[in-house]
Write a protein that holds these residues in place. Structure first.
Motif, short mmCIF file in Angstrom:
data_model
loop_
_atom_site.label_atom_id
_atom_site.label_comp_id
_atom_site.label_asym_id
_atom_site.label_seq_id
_atom_site.Cartn_x
_atom_site.Cartn_y
_atom_site.Cartn_z
N LYS A 1 0.82 -1.21 0.00
CA LYS A 1 0.00 0.00 0.00
C LYS A 1 0.85 1.26 0.00
N TYR A 2 1.91 1.29 0.83
CA TYR A 2 2.72 2.50 0.97
C TYR A 2 4.02 2.43 0.18
N HIS A 3 4.26 1.37 -0.57
CA HIS A 3 5.49 1.18 -1.35
C HIS A 3 6.71 1.28 -0.45
N GLY A 4 6.60 0.66 0.70
CA GLY A 4 7.67 0.68 1.69
C GLY A 4 7.07 0.69 3.07
N ARG A 5 7.87 1.17 4.01
CA ARG A 5 7.39 1.22 5.38
C ARG A 5 6.27 2.25 5.53
N PRO A 6 5.21 1.93 6.31
CA PRO A 6 4.12 2.91 6.49
C PRO A 6 4.61 4.15 7.21
N PRO A 7 4.01 5.29 6.93
CA PRO A 7 4.41 6.53 7.61
C PRO A 7 4.17 6.45 9.12
N ASP A 8 4.99 7.18 9.86
CA ASP A 8 4.82 7.22 11.31
C ASP A 8 3.50 7.89 11.66
N GLY A 9 2.95 7.52 12.79
CA GLY A 9 1.71 8.13 13.25
C GLY A 9 0.47 7.35 12.88
#
Length: 152
Positions: free
Chosen positions: A39-47
């Protein structure tokens, strides 16, 4: 309402809150890490994964007491028995003993009763609730047999 009933109701509320089953596979914990990467093309954003809000509810105090019991020397078995007793619902004692064996706590019925009583006394003391739970005749005999076996 007597104080033993207060303790029992607090333990039942704790089991409802911490026993699992209600919120499993919902929200963040039910999402596959691979699906997040896609979904995020990598690690999900913080928060996106807020920490659990501590409310200091009644169940949180009971859980803190159980965690502190488990941290004490020799307290892991009583804590495991208390969790097994209240998280298992209406399951026969033989099944509970089998579940405890699976996590490394081998014991017979008399020892189970002994550890359960120790755990309840600890939680009651932690919550500043007096403990005066009377044993029925079968449990009294089982406790005495356990004490005699320990001393022999």
């Amino acid at each position: 309402m007597n104080r033993t009933t207060d303790l029992e109701s607090r333990l039942m509320d704790w089991a409802k809150e911490y026993g699992g089953g209600r919120y499993e596979n919902h929200g963040w914990h039910g999402i596959s890490p691979l699906a997040q990467l896609m979904k995020y093309h990598g690690r999900p954003p913080d928060g996106l994964n807020p920490a659990r809000v501590v409310t200091d509810a009644a169940a949180d105090e009971v859980n803190k007491a159980v965690v502190m019991l488990e941290a004490q020397k020799g307290g892991d078995a009583p804590a495991a028995v208390l969790r097994c007793e209240y998280f298992s619902g209406d399951v026969a004692r033989d099944v509970r003993l089998q579940r405890l064996r699976q996590i490394g706590h081998r014991m017979e019925t008399t020892r189970y009763s002994h550890h359960l009583r120790i755990a309840k006394i600890h939680v009651a003391a932690w919550l500043h609730i007096s403990f005066s739970d009377h044993l029925d005749v079968a449990d009294s005999i089982a406790m005495l047999e356990h004490e005699i076996a320990e001393r022999a």
